[in-house]
Enzyme design. Sequence first.
Site, PDB file in Angstrom:
ATOM      1  N   CYS A   7       0.602   2.331  12.569  1.00 10.79           N
ATOM      2  CA  CYS A   7       1.740   2.178  11.662  1.00 10.79           C
ATOM      3  C   CYS A   7       1.919   3.494  10.923  1.00 10.79           C
ATOM      4  CB  CYS A   7       1.534   1.019  10.689  1.00 10.79           C
ATOM      5  SG  CYS A   7       0.231   1.274   9.467  1.00 10.79           S
ATOM      6  N   HIS A  14       0.829  -1.203   0.000  1.00 17.44           N
ATOM      7  CA  HIS A  14       0.000   0.000   0.000  1.00 17.44           C
ATOM      8  C   HIS A  14       0.862   1.250   0.000  1.00 17.44           C
ATOM      9  CE1 HIS A  14       0.673  -1.353   4.166  1.00 17.44           C
ATOM     10  NE2 HIS A  14       0.775  -0.059   4.465  1.00 17.44           N
TER      11      HIS A  14
END
Length: 667
Positions: A189, A67
């Site tokens: 994250c 991603h």
Amino acid sequence: MQLSDLFVKSAMVLDLETQTKDETLRLLAERFANSGGVSDVDAFVGKLKKREEESTTGVGDEIAIPHAQHESIKEAAIIFARSQAGIDWASFDGQPVKYIFMIAAPAGASNDHLKALAKLSQVLMKPEVKGELAAANTPDDIVAIFKKYAEEDEEKITSGVTPDETEDKATNYKGTVDDDAYLLGVTACPTGIAHTYMAEERLKQAAKVAGVPIKVETNGQGGIEHRLTAADIEKASAIIVAADKQVEMARFNGKPTIIVPVSDGVNKADQLVDQALHGDVPIYHAKGQDDSMAQLGSNDTSSEESAGRRIYKHLMNGVSHMLPFVVAGGILIALSFFWGIYSADPKSDQFNPIAQSINTIGNLSFAMMLPILAGYIGESMADRTGLVIGFMGGVFANAANFSAYSQTGVFENAIASGFLGALVAGFLSGWIVKFLQWAFQWLPKSLNGMKSIFLYPVFGVLIMGVIMLFVVNGPMGAVMNALISFINSIPSEATVLLGFVVAGMMSIDMGGPINKAAYVTGTALVTASGAAGSNVMASVMVGGMVPPLAIAIAATIRKNLWMEEERQSAYVNYAMGAAFITEGAIPFAAKDPLHVIPPLFVGAGVAGAMSAFFDVHSLVPHGGVFAAAVGGVTHPWQFLLSWIVGGIIGALLLNSLRRRSQLNPTK
């Protein structure tokens, strides 16, 4: 926005034949581009690879979720691919990847898009999903699977029962779990798109199996969700923090807390829950809340993080806060030159009060640069006390900016240590706080409040001042005098060598003694030369103009090596380099001095040598391109050519070293 709406059916690959991760990323990005989803494939692939370097997106169980965000992406999307043979993805569990979900999001993705993307991670955690993916024959089948499971969760929410509550009610508290057991989790994250929510779902599943209720706070791109309340924390038996970025930790002071990378939340959720329920969980001590020896971090599981990674996180906290001051100050100073090189000087015929005002405001912004850098490094290491001590360390690194400082008496020969001194001060502040915590641990706990607002700031600033002004800054005067003597010892016949040396010196510490030695020598010579000007001053000036230009060019020609926020900051350096504002390079040099300063030194040195070879003379000590435009530099075209060539050389070397360093990133 529904999860099923994000899948790009025209870009799906159900019989993937690529054999490597890089081939797969490139193929899926190109298919996404062919569907009209992204316009800059190379930059998008670069962002995907950079994310893989931070930690693998192979989350285990044959699934990978690469991603990235990029400004050339029109709308958030998911590109699915299925491989029969499997691809080595360096996954957490070592298995080859067969199911790839590439997430593409625009740089300013809306919360609706981000929430929909978060559902992907939650659906993939359901054990029956993978079997259905293996049996699917068409892109429509794939979309139908996610539509079904996402709608199931939506039905629970619209019926007034959240998925969290459903899981809690299904819990039977089996085994030896205490009936009062209650776990909390925090996941985060850097990207905040996939791993944050996968770790959340894994922890919830592990807690359900163990028979214990859990509430998980997520720190994703869409902000904080399921925020933990004071009542939650008070009730909690233990807390699991699975995060790769800073989260609010002081609230967990005195609670059993496990601190691990977010990847462990995805891959080791069962172990973490078991440790939280039955293992030896360390008590978290927030800095500034308790002065026991435990506060020094001896029982904090974050100590398992590598020293290099901790240093990098502290450093980036300082650099990110400093950058706006550099940009604001540099651009305003450059803007003031439009009225003339000396338009801010009341003694000059060019004087303009508007230019003086703009120049003063810009310089005041610059004056805050080093204190902010050092202060926020200290804040990252030691909270508010570290901020105070570090901020003052940055002040001491260039105390002449402040009127209370007088270079007389014991400070007569002291000069600024520049940004290198501020870096030292930032990290020094954290260790000063730790030393003071140890030194005052004998005081009763009833005086804890006095420590943080009185003892630590007073003694910390005093210690920092003594070290900076006498140990760090003090010897800089002798260093600068030695460097000036060295420059003057180079015979005038060796003009090209002299040009290389003084220009290279301008790019090393940018405001410190090495930079100052070259600049002082140049200004002294241009002052003594009168109308003839000085070739040394010309080399000094062009050398100081190269570092910002090299960074701007490097970010322009190899976008995939630079993160979006880095590129946006780097582009401003075109203007700073043109205005001879070397400080525009400081945030980048501070972030990675070993890979940034050497190429800048070479590029600046070459520019200085070329300027000397062309016999360029400067009649003024400042101005850059503006000086050349108004006749302040002889041979202006050769001067500009030297600047551009030096910038290109520095940029090429910088990107080369940057690429190599990324092949072996500090973890």
